[in-house]
Design an enzyme around this catalytic site. Sequence first.
Site, mmCIF file in Angstrom:
data_model
loop_
_atom_site.group_PDB
_atom_site.id
_atom_site.type_symbol
_atom_site.label_atom_id
_atom_site.label_comp_id
_atom_site.label_asym_id
_atom_site.label_seq_id
_atom_site.Cartn_x
_atom_site.Cartn_y
_atom_site.Cartn_z
ATOM 1 N N TRP A 1 -54.986 34.434 -44.967
ATOM 2 C CA TRP A 1 -54.229 35.737 -44.974
ATOM 3 C C TRP A 1 -54.683 36.633 -44.122
ATOM 4 O O TRP A 1 -53.830 37.690 -43.619
ATOM 5 C CB TRP A 1 -54.343 36.422 -46.371
ATOM 6 N N HIS A 2 -55.889 36.860 -43.514
ATOM 7 C CA HIS A 2 -56.253 37.703 -42.860
ATOM 8 C C HIS A 2 -56.157 37.693 -41.436
ATOM 9 O O HIS A 2 -55.990 38.742 -40.695
ATOM 10 C CB HIS A 2 -57.981 37.833 -42.916
ATOM 11 N N GLY A 3 -55.803 36.258 -40.759
ATOM 12 C CA GLY A 3 -55.217 36.114 -39.573
ATOM 13 C C GLY A 3 -54.654 34.811 -39.524
ATOM 14 O O GLY A 3 -55.702 34.048 -39.967
ATOM 15 N N CYS B 1 -57.240 32.683 -48.534
ATOM 16 C CA CYS B 1 -57.681 34.073 -48.280
ATOM 17 C C CYS B 1 -58.050 34.398 -46.926
ATOM 18 O O CYS B 1 -57.684 35.499 -46.400
ATOM 19 C CB CYS B 1 -58.722 34.444 -49.532
ATOM 20 N N PHE C 1 -53.617 43.157 -40.112
ATOM 21 C CA PHE C 1 -53.770 41.698 -40.983
ATOM 22 C C PHE C 1 -52.228 41.960 -41.826
ATOM 23 O O PHE C 1 -51.679 42.824 -41.929
ATOM 24 C CB PHE C 1 -54.722 41.721 -41.890
#
Lengths: 374, 468
Positions: free
Chosen positions: B319-321, B316, B468
Amino acid sequence: MKRILSAASVALLLLPLILPQGLTLLGVSQGPKAVENRLKTPLPPLSLAGQDFKAFAKQLTTSYGETFPFRDDMIRAANRIKLALFRESPSKNVILGRDGWLFFNMESALEDWLGVNLLSREELDAFTAEMKARRDWLAARGIPMLLVIAPNKASVYGQFMPPAMHKLSPVTRLDQLGQAMREAGVPFLDLRPALISAGQVRRAYWKTDTHWNGWGAFRGSAAIVEALRARFPGMPPLADEEYRPLEFETHGGDLSDMLLLTDTLTERDIEMERLSPTRAHAAGPPGYPNPAMRSGRDMVVLETGDKSLPKAVFFRDSFSSAAIPFLSQRFQRSVFLWEHTFQPQIIEAEKPDVVVIEAVERYLHQPFRPVPLP
Amino acid sequence: MPVDSPLFLLVWLPVVLGVFAFCPGGLRGGLLLAASLLFYALSDVTSLPLLCLSAAGNMLLGLAIGKAEPGSGARRALLAAGVGANLLLLAWAKYFSFLTAQVLGISAPAWMAPAGMPLGVSFFTFSAVAYLMDVSRGQQAPEANPLRFGLFMVFFPKITAGPIARYRDMFPEGGWPAAPTMEDLRAGLARLAVGLAKKALVAGTLGPMADAAFGEPAGRLDMGTAWLGLASYSLQLYFDFSGYTDMAVGLGRMFGYKLPENFNYPYVSQSVREFWRRWHMTLSSWFRDYLYIPLGGGRVAPWKVQRNLLAVFALCGLWHGASWSFVVWGLWHGVFLALERTRIGKALDALPRPLRHAYALAVVCLGWVFFRAADFSQALAYFSALAGANQSGFDYTWMVRVNRQYMAALAVGLIGSAPALPWLAARLEALSPAVAGACARLAAPVLLAAALLQLAAGTYAPFIYAQF
């Protein structure tokens, strides 16, 4: 009834979205345009969409964001609302002080006043070395030099800064520079005492502008002339009696312009009227190009024709603009270059009797840009 | 073309709304698809072919999965191929440099690298994976209509930064949704106004303080500025992202589509577990439904649950960066979630309510340090400042950076991050429905006008979550 209410709500919600473009399509004219310190992106030609759609889309979005209808009126309205609501400057670039005084908050002007941007020993050593080399290069040609720093508005009118603000250091960059220059034997004039003294007679700076007013410019010029008289005793002082002050209501200065509120934040300007006709007249163009890096910064060359007075070259910024009418009275020929970078080739061409380098406090580092000397 | 840009708000939206209003019902889906493709082209035309390829590929994969026998090896193989292809696309588009340089330690040829991260790739890829898995599980009928499937993938309100809509969110009945009513238009516009105001008036005003604090060199940041910067960033992030979601949901509703909610006052949570039920809900439910539960969910051995939580939240974070800071941020949450499933969690649950709030807020807000810092070393320096390594310097922040407008935004942010307004509205409604109705109807246009004025003044920052 519910349907009518919904329709009325929809209309109210759509209004802000369709009004700006819609009014333009109906031919409603917009208010005065803002003067911005940049060139606005033009709308892209449709042909660009075929050649490079990515560039077209980017330019379209940017251009519309900078130029959409009634944008400047909206900024003006936003600033008025914020000013009324919060009683503080609506822009981070401007500080709203006491009694309607505006102060600049860019280019380290605030940090200068707070004393939080002090120069390092290395910077001071580099500045000193550069200015000593310049002084010696000029001295070898028989030309004295004077480095003049005009104070930021807050350095003279700090008592009008917002009540919540206070100095964080008793020493400022200007104090450090003055001490370093004096220790190095570089002729140096800090105009703070002259402007503080001028302020005790009448207001010496604009309330709504970053600059000094006519009175401040006059007293600053008088201090420069006084400093030069040590080397040129035949140069008469600039006396108060030669001028009379004129006060008049005018629109706000550059700081209220930055807020787009020149009509709201107006000013009582003070100019100095010369009691006798000016002696300085425009001379013909010199045989070298204007060294100014930006357009609109014209060279000013004035002559009084009085051979008993010295010839001077001034390196300067916008603060000298209001001082030119006063300073030029005391020179046979005065060349005002709106540029801080030293220009040895112009010195060689002009062969002046004196070189004056003027910078406002927030640009005090600018004259020290290294320049190779021939 | 960001959705908070003047071009979108003052030209694109009124024109599309106008054309949509006069468009025959049968053509409206096609119109919205064309508008969405144009919107994407105006935002990132280079990636448009990739988006179209992804949409076409996923539709065909969905049809193929739907045709395969449920539970058969063919269906599982098709699903694995589909999910694998989507994740490969995401890995290539978003993580190429990170994977090659930082994970594998190799330098890949430049021609293999993507030209840039495609706009919304994390969002549309996760939507596609959810669709394929739902079809495979028999929870979703495969879509054979390319207009509908295309719109599901590229619908302009959600393509930039979500919410991660499932197919059934947009097309609950299978076919096209009913035409929007006047009330849908009103509610949609009002939601757009609230979202834009949250973004422009609150997040935009708090942003500079967060930027200043996180932009201060290590060692010069003082304790007071660090805490104020962290509070500002926590609120900025919430108001920016939830504001975007409000705008997306509002835009969807104007055209008759119900996009899922993404936020439910996350900062009132009393545990990290609860926070993830309230923050970026479409992402957390995606990870829950398509990764955590397939790994066994909460029904396996406790150590496996904790291992799964750490794995899910590391992903997770990623996923953001594409950076280790985001992985650490994810693990930070994973560790606290794992702890909450032990005796420590029971002890936390037994604490008085204010302490439970304080615990959750502290964990979440301190976690944002990893999220916002440029890298891990900056994050550590920021923690050091928070702990009081440097006490001097707050005078400057207080005099120069804190003004009444900032304080007002901070106050609105603090109040608005709790359900105070709905509570107030309910009280007002009980006292006088007419007054409550009038306030509600007038507030939205005023907010919209104020947000537009603020945008015109040019003091807005790009949506944080658009990257993102």
